[in-house]
Design a protein around this motif. Structure first.
Motif, PDB file in Angstrom:
ATOM      1  N   ILE A  85       0.840  -1.206   0.000  1.00  0.00           N
ATOM      2  CA  ILE A  85       0.000   0.000   0.000  1.00  0.00           C
ATOM      3  C   ILE A  85       0.872   1.252   0.000  1.00  0.00           C
ATOM      4  N   ALA A  86       1.888   1.269   0.851  1.00  0.00           N
ATOM      5  CA  ALA A  86       2.777   2.427   0.929  1.00  0.00           C
ATOM      6  C   ALA A  86       3.530   2.629  -0.384  1.00  0.00           C
ATOM      7  N   ILE A  87       4.050   1.556  -0.943  1.00  0.00           N
ATOM      8  CA  ILE A  87       4.803   1.663  -2.201  1.00  0.00           C
ATOM      9  C   ILE A  87       3.902   2.191  -3.316  1.00  0.00           C
ATOM     10  N   CYS A  88       2.776   1.556  -3.511  1.00  0.00           N
ATOM     11  CA  CYS A  88       1.888   1.948  -4.621  1.00  0.00           C
ATOM     12  C   CYS A  88       1.264   3.315  -4.395  1.00  0.00           C
ATOM     13  N   GLY A  89       0.764   3.549  -3.204  1.00  0.00           N
ATOM     14  CA  GLY A  89       0.089   4.812  -2.925  1.00  0.00           C
ATOM     15  C   GLY A  89       1.015   6.014  -2.946  1.00  0.00           C
ATOM     16  N   LEU A  90       2.161   5.887  -2.289  1.00  0.00           N
ATOM     17  CA  LEU A  90       3.072   7.020  -2.190  1.00  0.00           C
ATOM     18  C   LEU A  90       3.901   7.260  -3.445  1.00  0.00           C
ATOM     19  N   LEU A  91       4.187   6.190  -4.197  1.00  0.00           N
ATOM     20  CA  LEU A  91       5.164   6.304  -5.283  1.00  0.00           C
ATOM     21  C   LEU A  91       4.577   6.176  -6.692  1.00  0.00           C
ATOM     22  N   HIS A  92       3.276   6.049  -6.823  1.00  0.00           N
ATOM     23  CA  HIS A  92       2.681   5.807  -8.141  1.00  0.00           C
ATOM     24  C   HIS A  92       2.985   6.916  -9.152  1.00  0.00           C
ATOM     25  N   ASP A  93       3.177   8.142  -8.685  1.00  0.00           N
ATOM     26  CA  ASP A  93       3.451   9.271  -9.584  1.00  0.00           C
ATOM     27  C   ASP A  93       4.900   9.751  -9.495  1.00  0.00           C
ATOM     28  N   LEU A  94       5.799   8.858  -9.173  1.00  0.00           N
ATOM     29  CA  LEU A  94       7.211   9.217  -9.086  1.00  0.00           C
ATOM     30  C   LEU A  94       7.714   9.810 -10.408  1.00  0.00           C
ATOM     31  N   CYS A  95       7.056   9.469 -11.487  1.00  0.00           N
ATOM     32  CA  CYS A  95       7.412   9.994 -12.816  1.00  0.00           C
ATOM     33  C   CYS A  95       7.342  11.511 -12.881  1.00  0.00           C
ATOM     34  N   LYS A  96       6.664  12.136 -11.930  1.00  0.00           N
ATOM     35  CA  LYS A  96       6.518  13.588 -11.944  1.00  0.00           C
ATOM     36  C   LYS A  96       7.656  14.317 -11.236  1.00  0.00           C
ATOM     37  N   CYS A  97       8.619  13.572 -10.700  1.00  0.00           N
ATOM     38  CA  CYS A  97       9.821  14.200 -10.142  1.00  0.00           C
ATOM     39  C   CYS A  97      10.589  14.874 -11.274  1.00  0.00           C
ATOM     40  N   ASN A  98      11.067  16.064 -11.017  1.00  0.00           N
ATOM     41  CA  ASN A  98      11.902  16.786 -11.984  1.00  0.00           C
ATOM     42  C   ASN A  98      11.227  16.858 -13.354  1.00  0.00           C
ATOM     43  N   PHE A  99       9.923  17.009 -13.368  1.00  0.00           N
ATOM     44  CA  PHE A  99       9.115  16.982 -14.592  1.00  0.00           C
ATOM     45  C   PHE A  99       8.545  18.359 -14.930  1.00  0.00           C
ATOM     46  N   TYR A 100       8.306  19.178 -13.907  1.00  0.00           N
ATOM     47  CA  TYR A 100       7.704  20.493 -14.103  1.00  0.00           C
ATOM     48  C   TYR A 100       8.719  21.600 -13.843  1.00  0.00           C
ATOM     49  N   LYS A 101       8.466  22.761 -14.431  1.00  0.00           N
ATOM     50  CA  LYS A 101       9.270  23.930 -14.093  1.00  0.00           C
ATOM     51  C   LYS A 101       8.352  25.129 -13.919  1.00  0.00           C
ATOM     52  N   GLU A 102       8.793  26.061 -13.102  1.00  0.00           N
ATOM     53  CA  GLU A 102       8.030  27.276 -12.884  1.00  0.00           C
ATOM     54  C   GLU A 102       8.193  28.188 -14.086  1.00  0.00           C
ATOM     55  N   SER A 103       7.097  28.839 -14.454  1.00  0.00           N
ATOM     56  CA  SER A 103       7.106  29.736 -15.599  1.00  0.00           C
ATOM     57  C   SER A 103       6.053  30.817 -15.367  1.00  0.00           C
ATOM     58  N   THR A 104       5.741  31.559 -16.407  1.00  0.00           N
ATOM     59  CA  THR A 104       4.660  32.540 -16.342  1.00  0.00           C
ATOM     60  C   THR A 104       3.819  32.422 -17.606  1.00  0.00           C
ATOM     61  N   LYS A 105       2.609  32.915 -17.508  1.00  0.00           N
ATOM     62  CA  LYS A 105       1.737  32.984 -18.692  1.00  0.00           C
ATOM     63  C   LYS A 105       0.964  34.290 -18.629  1.00  0.00           C
TER      64      LYS A 105
END
Length: 197
Positions: A85-105
């Motif tokens: 439960i901990a592995i799946c629940g906490l880590l399911h979106d690990l792919c989003k690490c270092n995936f976004y950057k701050e910007s403006t629009k």
């Protein structure tokens, strides 16, 4: 206790596999604890990914407990359920690490009619590997996953994953043979669409 402290406590109290502490160090050295969960939908804010992961864990844990109450014998999930439960629940979106950057629009101010720059997040993909697949890959770079865990994480997006647009039958096959995959998908849907995180 902060959400980061809660996450680390759940993680360290439940996940004991070889490599788990190295994976936690990876998380701490990444933007995992401050990243958004999306650019404009659920959790599109600082710490959105952390909040989403905790909510999915909470819902997923409740779903698994309820499932185990309502089935018998061989259909029950195994005795390492809390770790799973901990592995799946906490880590399911690990792919989003270092995936976004701050910007403006630029956004039009409805009162003044003037265009204004506002902060936002944009995608800055450095390693394209698919959503669930990338999470599984990153986790398994540090510790082993059971086949059922890998499958649950891989398919947690369900048909919302763009790889299923061509009628791939692997999603249905995964869900038919692995209750964890269905329950993780339900938890992810509830967290993002009902609770907004």
């Amino acid at each position: 206790m902060t959400n980061k402290e809660t996450f680390i406590s759940i993680y360290t109290n439940n996940i004991k596999r070889q490599g788990s502490m190295e994976l936690l160090k990876y998380l701490e050295n990444s933007d995992f604890f401050i990243a958004p969960s999306s650019t404009r939908f659920h959790g599109a804010c600082k710490e959105g990914l952390l909040n989403h992961s905790l909510k999915v864990y909470e819902i997923f844990r409740n779903e698994v407990i309820e499932y185990n109450k309502n089935v018998s014998g061989l259909d029950k999930l195994d005795d390492k359920t809390e770790e799973t439960i901990a592995i799946c629940g906490l880590l399911h979106d690990l792919c989003k690490c270092n995936f976004y950057k701050e910007s403006t629009k630029n956004v039009k101010n409805e009162k003044t009619g003037a265009w204004e720059k506002v902060p936002c997040y944009t995608i800055d993909e450095k390693f394209s590997f698919g959503h669930g697949e990338k999470s599984v890959f990153l986790i398994m770079s540090y510790m082993k996953l059971k086949a059922t865990e890998a499958q649950a994480i891989r398919y947690h997006m369900g048909a919302f994953d763009s790889s299923f647009q061509g009628g791939d039958k692997s999603l249905g096959n995964a869900w038919n043979g692995n209750p964890l995959a269905v329950l993780l998908h339900i938890a992810d849907l509830k967290a993002s669409n009902i609770y907004g995180c």
